[in-house]
Write a protein that holds these residues in place. Structure first.
Motif, PDB file in Angstrom:
ATOM      1  N   UNK A  93     -11.154  12.611  29.592  1.00 30.19           N
ATOM      2  CA  UNK A  93     -11.494  13.844  30.110  1.00 30.19           C
ATOM      3  C   UNK A  93     -13.057  13.679  29.375  1.00 30.19           C
ATOM      4  N   UNK A  94     -12.623  13.146  27.751  1.00 22.73           N
ATOM      5  CA  UNK A  94     -14.264  13.238  27.253  1.00 22.73           C
ATOM      6  C   UNK A  94     -15.088  12.242  27.416  1.00 22.73           C
ATOM      7  N   UNK A  95     -15.115  11.092  28.324  1.00 19.01           N
ATOM      8  CA  UNK A  95     -15.764  10.010  29.185  1.00 19.01           C
ATOM      9  C   UNK A  95     -16.665  11.272  30.027  1.00 19.01           C
ATOM     10  N   UNK A  96     -15.589  11.561  30.953  1.00 19.11           N
ATOM     11  CA  UNK A  96     -16.365  12.601  31.482  1.00 19.11           C
ATOM     12  C   UNK A  96     -17.822  13.406  31.238  1.00 19.11           C
ATOM     13  N   UNK A  97     -16.681  14.404  29.934  1.00 12.44           N
ATOM     14  CA  UNK A  97     -17.842  15.471  29.996  1.00 12.44           C
ATOM     15  C   UNK A  97     -18.953  14.578  29.627  1.00 12.44           C
ATOM     16  N   UNK A  98     -19.059  13.646  28.223  1.00 14.99           N
ATOM     17  CA  UNK A  98     -19.776  12.701  27.347  1.00 14.99           C
ATOM     18  C   UNK A  98     -20.987  12.086  28.685  1.00 14.99           C
ATOM     19  N   UNK A  99     -20.787  11.430  29.838  1.00 13.30           N
ATOM     20  CA  UNK A  99     -21.519  10.998  30.266  1.00 13.30           C
ATOM     21  C   UNK A  99     -22.214  11.140  31.202  1.00 13.30           C
ATOM     22  N   UNK A 100     -21.461  11.758  32.311  1.00 14.33           N
ATOM     23  CA  UNK A 100     -21.988  11.730  33.718  1.00 14.33           C
ATOM     24  C   UNK A 100     -23.189  12.531  33.449  1.00 14.33           C
ATOM     25  N   UNK A 101     -23.207  14.270  32.877  1.00 14.28           N
ATOM     26  CA  UNK A 101     -24.807  14.455  33.177  1.00 14.28           C
ATOM     27  C   UNK A 101     -25.988  13.630  31.755  1.00 14.28           C
ATOM     28  N   UNK A 102     -25.358  13.008  30.678  1.00 16.71           N
ATOM     29  CA  UNK A 102     -26.807  12.593  30.675  1.00 16.71           C
ATOM     30  C   UNK A 102     -26.997  11.504  31.198  1.00 16.71           C
ATOM     31  N   UNK A 103     -25.958  10.683  31.930  1.00 16.19           N
ATOM     32  CA  UNK A 103     -26.860   9.140  31.975  1.00 16.19           C
ATOM     33  C   UNK A 103     -27.261   9.872  33.493  1.00 16.19           C
ATOM     34  N   UNK A 104     -26.701  11.087  33.946  1.00 20.66           N
ATOM     35  CA  UNK A 104     -27.229  11.069  35.533  1.00 20.66           C
ATOM     36  C   UNK A 104     -28.674  11.551  35.460  1.00 20.66           C
ATOM     37  N   UNK A 105     -28.669  12.763  34.584  1.00 27.13           N
ATOM     38  CA  UNK A 105     -30.227  12.811  34.033  1.00 27.13           C
ATOM     39  C   UNK A 105     -31.219  12.063  33.852  1.00 27.13           C
ATOM     40  N   UNK A 106     -30.767  11.096  32.890  1.00 22.30           N
ATOM     41  CA  UNK A 106     -31.720  10.195  32.268  1.00 22.30           C
ATOM     42  C   UNK A 106     -31.995   8.923  34.135  1.00 22.30           C
ATOM     43  N   UNK A 107     -30.902   9.036  34.740  1.00 23.67           N
ATOM     44  CA  UNK A 107     -31.570   8.412  35.658  1.00 23.67           C
ATOM     45  C   UNK A 107     -32.404   9.041  36.541  1.00 23.67           C
ATOM     46  N   UNK A 108     -32.135  10.387  36.894  1.00 25.53           N
ATOM     47  CA  UNK A 108     -32.743  11.009  37.758  1.00 25.53           C
ATOM     48  C   UNK A 108     -34.817  11.433  37.265  1.00 25.53           C
ATOM     49  N   UNK A 109     -34.012  11.452  35.857  1.00 19.97           N
ATOM     50  CA  UNK A 109     -35.680  11.507  35.382  1.00 19.97           C
ATOM     51  C   UNK A 109     -37.155  10.071  35.431  1.00 19.97           C
ATOM     52  N   UNK A 110     -35.956   8.665  35.585  1.00 23.62           N
ATOM     53  CA  UNK A 110     -36.697   7.458  35.558  1.00 23.62           C
ATOM     54  C   UNK A 110     -36.675   6.942  36.678  1.00 23.62           C
ATOM     55  N   UNK A 111     -36.324   7.599  37.703  1.00 27.44           N
ATOM     56  CA  UNK A 111     -36.753   8.044  39.260  1.00 27.44           C
ATOM     57  C   UNK A 111     -37.711   8.491  39.871  1.00 27.44           C
ATOM     58  N   UNK A 112     -37.706   9.522  39.988  1.00 27.40           N
ATOM     59  CA  UNK A 112     -38.973  10.910  39.506  1.00 27.40           C
ATOM     60  C   UNK A 112     -39.693  10.888  38.378  1.00 27.40           C
ATOM     61  N   UNK A 113     -39.217  11.011  37.584  1.00 26.20           N
ATOM     62  CA  UNK A 113     -40.433  11.854  36.705  1.00 26.20           C
ATOM     63  C   UNK A 113     -41.022  10.686  35.952  1.00 26.20           C
ATOM     64  N   UNK A 114     -40.800   9.221  35.587  1.00 21.86           N
ATOM     65  CA  UNK A 114     -41.343   8.472  34.524  1.00 21.86           C
ATOM     66  C   UNK A 114     -42.568   7.756  34.543  1.00 21.86           C
ATOM     67  N   UNK A 115     -42.275   7.153  36.087  1.00 28.69           N
ATOM     68  CA  UNK A 115     -43.594   6.963  36.312  1.00 28.69           C
ATOM     69  C   UNK A 115     -43.498   5.348  36.293  1.00 28.69           C
ATOM     70  N   UNK A 116     -44.437   4.390  36.977  1.00 30.45           N
ATOM     71  CA  UNK A 116     -44.239   3.053  36.639  1.00 30.45           C
ATOM     72  C   UNK A 116     -44.432   2.339  35.172  1.00 30.45           C
ATOM     73  N   UNK A 117     -44.079   1.004  35.215  1.00 30.03           N
ATOM     74  CA  UNK A 117     -43.928   0.918  33.500  1.00 30.03           C
ATOM     75  C   UNK A 117     -42.852   0.998  32.887  1.00 30.03           C
ATOM     76  N   UNK A 118     -41.519   1.479  33.642  1.00 24.89           N
ATOM     77  CA  UNK A 118     -40.082   1.964  32.291  1.00 24.89           C
ATOM     78  C   UNK A 118     -39.181   1.112  33.789  1.00 24.89           C
ATOM     79  N   UNK A 119     -39.257  -0.495  33.483  1.00 23.71           N
ATOM     80  CA  UNK A 119     -38.589  -1.357  34.731  1.00 23.71           C
ATOM     81  C   UNK A 119     -37.049  -1.104  33.665  1.00 23.71           C
ATOM     82  N   UNK A 120     -37.346  -1.373  32.197  1.00 28.78           N
ATOM     83  CA  UNK A 120     -35.789  -1.809  31.927  1.00 28.78           C
ATOM     84  C   UNK A 120     -35.087  -0.262  31.419  1.00 28.78           C
TER      85      UNK A 120
END
Length: 137
Positions: free
Chosen positions: A1-28
């Motif tokens: 349970x801890x895995x799901x609660x600690x990782x899904x939201x933060x990692x999904x949120x970062x994915x969405x941010x870097x695919x939709x809002x960060x702009x170019x130059x963030x390849x890593x």
């Protein structure tokens, strides 16, 4: 349970941010969060092949906290045909009355405010995402 609660939201949120809002130059960052998001959803799919719900046989807070992310497979670029257990779980939760009510409310909000980002100026977006002259580096 801890895995799901600690990782899904933060990692999904970062994915969405870097695919939709960060702009170019963030390849890593884009590579890192794409890889990690895909890994996490594969782990979820494996778990849901072992149990009906994330915590076992009973619906729990882990399911409630994870479902809003998992149901947005298109936003996360997830192919649900590659995650059949996750797809089954999303559909099962989606059929619950509370989930239907949540979706209806979300659609109402999107209909009212869904164009906010499209009409925002570049400066407003920079301020919202704390980038450009608003970054604190």
């Amino acid at each position: 349970l801890m895995f799901q609660m600690a990782n899904v939201g933060p990692m999904s949120g970062q994915y969405v941010h870097f695919t939709r809002a960060a702009g170019p130059g963030n390849d890593y960052a884009l590579s890192r969060y794409t890889t990690e998001t895909r890994r996490i959803y594969s782990v979820l799919d494996k778990r849901l092949g072992e149990a009906r719900y994330l915590g076992g046989g009973d619906y729990s807070i882990a399911d409630m906290a994870t479902w809003p992310w998992a149901k947005r497979s298109e936003l996360l670029a997830l192919r649900m045909d590659e995650h059949p257990n996750l797809a089954r779980w999303v559909a099962e939760i989606q059929a619950r009355p509370a989930a239907k009510a949540t979706d209806a409310k979300e659609e109402q909000i999107r209909a009212q405010d869904g164009k906010a980002f499209q009409s925002a100026t570049p400066d407003q977006l920079d301020r919202f995402f704390i980038r450009g002259k608003y970054a604190r580096t």
